[in-house]
Design an enzyme around this catalytic site. Structure first.
Site, PDB file in Angstrom:
ATOM      1  N   GLY A  89       0.826  -1.214   0.034  1.00 39.65           N
ATOM      2  CA  GLY A  89       0.234   0.214  -0.344  1.00 39.65           C
ATOM      3  C   GLY A  89       0.665   1.518  -0.549  1.00 39.65           C
ATOM      4  O   GLY A  89       1.660   1.479  -0.097  1.00 39.65           O
ATOM      5  N   GLY A  91       3.003   3.841   1.843  1.00 46.05           N
ATOM      6  CA  GLY A  91       3.120   4.055   2.709  1.00 46.05           C
ATOM      7  C   GLY A  91       3.842   5.848   2.955  1.00 46.05           C
ATOM      8  O   GLY A  91       4.022   6.089   3.805  1.00 46.05           O
ATOM      9  N   ARG A  92       3.776   6.753   2.138  1.00 45.60           N
ATOM     10  CA  ARG A  92       4.188   7.651   1.719  1.00 45.60           C
ATOM     11  C   ARG A  92       4.251   8.398   0.729  1.00 45.60           C
ATOM     12  O   ARG A  92       4.191   9.444   0.165  1.00 45.60           O
ATOM     13  CB  ARG A  92       5.330   8.020   1.749  1.00 45.60           C
ATOM     14  N   GLY A 125       7.168   7.676   6.843  1.00 47.87           N
ATOM     15  CA  GLY A 125       6.125   8.221   5.225  1.00 47.87           C
ATOM     16  C   GLY A 125       6.703   9.703   4.599  1.00 47.87           C
ATOM     17  O   GLY A 125       6.059  10.281   4.185  1.00 47.87           O
ATOM     18  N   ARG A 175       3.774  13.862  -8.392  1.00 45.59           N
ATOM     19  CA  ARG A 175       4.043  12.931  -9.170  1.00 45.59           C
ATOM     20  C   ARG A 175       2.771  13.037 -10.510  1.00 45.59           C
ATOM     21  O   ARG A 175       1.413  12.827  -9.439  1.00 45.59           O
ATOM     22  CB  ARG A 175       4.432  11.460  -8.440  1.00 45.59           C
ATOM     23  N   ARG A 182      -2.024  -1.249  -9.887  1.00 47.40           N
ATOM     24  CA  ARG A 182      -0.267  -1.927 -10.891  1.00 47.40           C
ATOM     25  C   ARG A 182      -0.368  -3.269 -10.693  1.00 47.40           C
ATOM     26  O   ARG A 182      -1.647  -3.687 -10.123  1.00 47.40           O
ATOM     27  CB  ARG A 182       0.926  -1.214  -9.045  1.00 47.40           C
ATOM     28  N   ASP A 251       4.203  -4.630  -7.125  1.00 46.67           N
ATOM     29  CA  ASP A 251       3.703  -3.544  -6.914  1.00 46.67           C
ATOM     30  C   ASP A 251       4.641  -2.203  -7.490  1.00 46.67           C
ATOM     31  O   ASP A 251       3.388  -0.794  -7.724  1.00 46.67           O
ATOM     32  CB  ASP A 251       4.367  -3.438  -5.805  1.00 46.67           C
ATOM     33  N   ASN A 252       5.677  -2.359  -8.206  1.00 49.19           N
ATOM     34  CA  ASN A 252       6.043  -1.497  -9.002  1.00 49.19           C
ATOM     35  C   ASN A 252       5.735  -1.139 -10.838  1.00 49.19           C
ATOM     36  O   ASN A 252       6.646  -1.108 -11.123  1.00 49.19           O
ATOM     37  CB  ASN A 252       7.497  -1.408  -8.992  1.00 49.19           C
ATOM     38  N   ASP A 261       7.710   4.605  -9.884  1.00 49.42           N
ATOM     39  CA  ASP A 261       8.637   4.235  -8.658  1.00 49.42           C
ATOM     40  C   ASP A 261       9.755   4.518  -8.972  1.00 49.42           C
ATOM     41  O   ASP A 261      10.634   3.418  -8.890  1.00 49.42           O
ATOM     42  CB  ASP A 261       7.919   3.095  -8.344  1.00 49.42           C
TER      43      ASP A 261
END
Length: 485
Positions: A89, A91-92, A125, A175, A182, A251-252, A261
């Site tokens: 998830g 995270g930051r 974060g 971004r 993903r 996840d990337n 990412d």
């Protein structure tokens, strides 16, 4: 009074079940200061701003001041990290919403480094300044190299420290991406809550990215094959310019086919398929030459997650999935060969092309020849007076290459003109990137801006920037890149 930055927002992701996200606002920072604003990207997006209110712009891009139309969320997803499945998830990072451009296109606007979320897993974060500058620089480099990528709209200095291997200045990056869906998002939908929301996610992804697939006989297979096609093209483009992503976890891997990412990414100098720079990739899993194989592996994770949507009959689903997944090597090989032909200025197919290409790459690897510069020298028809390039093996190869061009009834000059469209004269050299980041952390942005100017016209050779083609001897031997988390 209107805000200093004007967006045209929508928030379709929040129409998905709440299972996919958590509503959370960014954590305010102490003294935000706008350091970078990508004005060309802002214009493309239709984002307008009041340059007289620079302080307020910093507040907005730091997340201190929220745009009224936003519903800030952290996205939930899972993923295979270095081959191991785990819950993840944002995270930051916090997704503010989707900007609708004047052309009707839709792009996610996300703040990275904006504070803790329910998915921070003990992290702070936050992001540090150099890491966010690296993402800004590298994503712009790929954009101007004509490679699909997320981009960076702004970087804000937070005025707060971030604690990593040492204390570093903090930053927030804005971004921009076609979406942040993903492979790991689909793995999350399949593996949690009994896969109850997998179809919701698939329908959303198709509606957002591939609406032409709505009439497909099997939407899940059609979706997968569309993603596979995009990923094959993306990895081929990475290979074309020597780009090493460095952390190709599922996840990337964005289903929209964009590079996303940017962490320990870098560009290869001397040609060596085993090249790795990432400090955490100790086994070379994500080395330059492994990138197509990892893309295939990641796609196997995606098709596995999609099985229930492919067919309610498990045997039938597996059979269809395997048949689709097996197409990847041939798709990739065809795209790679086509790309390498273009790098050599060739326009027609010959059965011996693979042999010709492999001979050149083999020579480059044996000589530790610079990947970018070798193709640049070839297209300019001029090689350095060094022992490596004054090689009988290379001379013989060049003679065969010239014969191959002649067989197409084309001139060398014509082939070289084609080569200049795909072979960059300039890439962000690792030592120049580090010089720019170190200077920026000390308050001097000039080396960073100079490098940014160079990479914005990568296919145009400018003699005044010739030093940006040079690589200090042995620099890469101990060079390492870091994730920044």
């Amino acid at each position: 009074m209107s805000l200093a930055v004007q967006f045209n927002f929508d928030t379709t992701y929040t129409k998905l079940p709440a299972f996919f996200y958590s509503e959370i606002a960014p954590t305010a920072v102490a003294t935000p200061q706008l350091v970078l604003l990508n004005q060309g990207l802002a214009q493309t997006l239709g984002v307008t701003f009041d340059e007289q209110r620079i302080s307020e712009m910093g507040e907005i891009f730091a997340g201190n001041q929220l745009i009224p139309e936003t519903i800030p969320i952290a996205q939930a997803y899972a993923g295979h990290q270095f081959g191991s499945f785990t819950m993840l998830g944002d995270g930051r990072a916090i997704l503010l919403g989707e900007q609708i451009t004047p052309n009707g296109e839709r792009y996610d606007i996300q703040l990275k480094g904006s504070g803790r979320t329910p998915y921070s897993r003990g992290g702070d974060g936050r992001a540090h300044f150099a890491a966010m500058l690296r993402e800004y620089l590298m994503s712009e480099a790929l954009h101007y190299l004509k490679i699909p990528t997320s981009r960076s709209l702004a970087v804000v200095w937070t005025g707060e420290p971030v604690y990593r291997e040492r204390t570093r200045p903090g930053a927030v990056l804005t971004r921009v991406a076609k979406s942040h869906l993903r492979v790991g998002t689909f793995e999350y939908a399949r593996n949690f809550q009994g896969g109850a929301h997998l179809q919701d996610l698939l329908d959303y992804a198709i509606a957002r990215h591939f609406p032409h697939l709505n009439d497909a006989d099997n939407k899940a297979i059609a979706f997968f094959e569309q993603v596979m096609e995009l990923q094959a093209g993306l990895i081929v483009d990475w290979m074309r310019v020597g780009f090493i992503h460095g952390v190709m976890n599922t996840d990337n891997m964005c289903i929209a086919g964009e590079t996303i990412d940017y962490g320990p990414c870098a560009f290869m100098n001397a040609y060596e398929p085993k090249t790795v720079f990432s400090s955490i990739d100790t086994q070379g899993r994500y080395a330059y030459g492994n990138q197509p194989y990892i893309a295939h592996w990641n796609l196997s994770c995606l098709i596995s997650a999609l099985l229930p949507a492919i067919s309610s009959n498990k045997e039938e689903a597996v059979k269809l999935a395997e048949a689709s997944l097996k197409k990847f090597p041939a798709i990739y090989e065809a795209k790679w060969l086509d790309m390498m032909r273009r790098k050599l200025g060739l326009t027609q197919v010959d059965a011996k092309d693979k042999q010709l290409i492999d001979r050149l790459l083999g020579w480059m690897q044996g000589q530790k020849a610079d990947f970018t510069n070798t193709f640049f020298y070839l297209q300019e028809g001029k090689f350095p007076e060094t022992a490596g390039y004054q090689s009988p093996i290379l001379e013989e190869w060049i003679a065969d290459w010239e014969q191959r061009i002649a067989a197409e009834q084309r001139s060398i000059a014509d082939a070289q003109a084609l080569m200049r469209k795909v072979n960059p004269a300039f890439i962000p050299r690792n030592h120049k990137v580090e010089e720019g980041l170190k200077a920026a952390e000390k308050g001097d942005m000039e080396p960073f801006h100079q490098l940014l100017e160079v990479i914005q016209q990568p296919y145009v050779f400018r003699p005044s920037f010739e030093s940006y083609q040079e690589v200090p001897e042995s620099f890469d031997e101990n060079y390492q890149t870091f994730c920044g988390t």
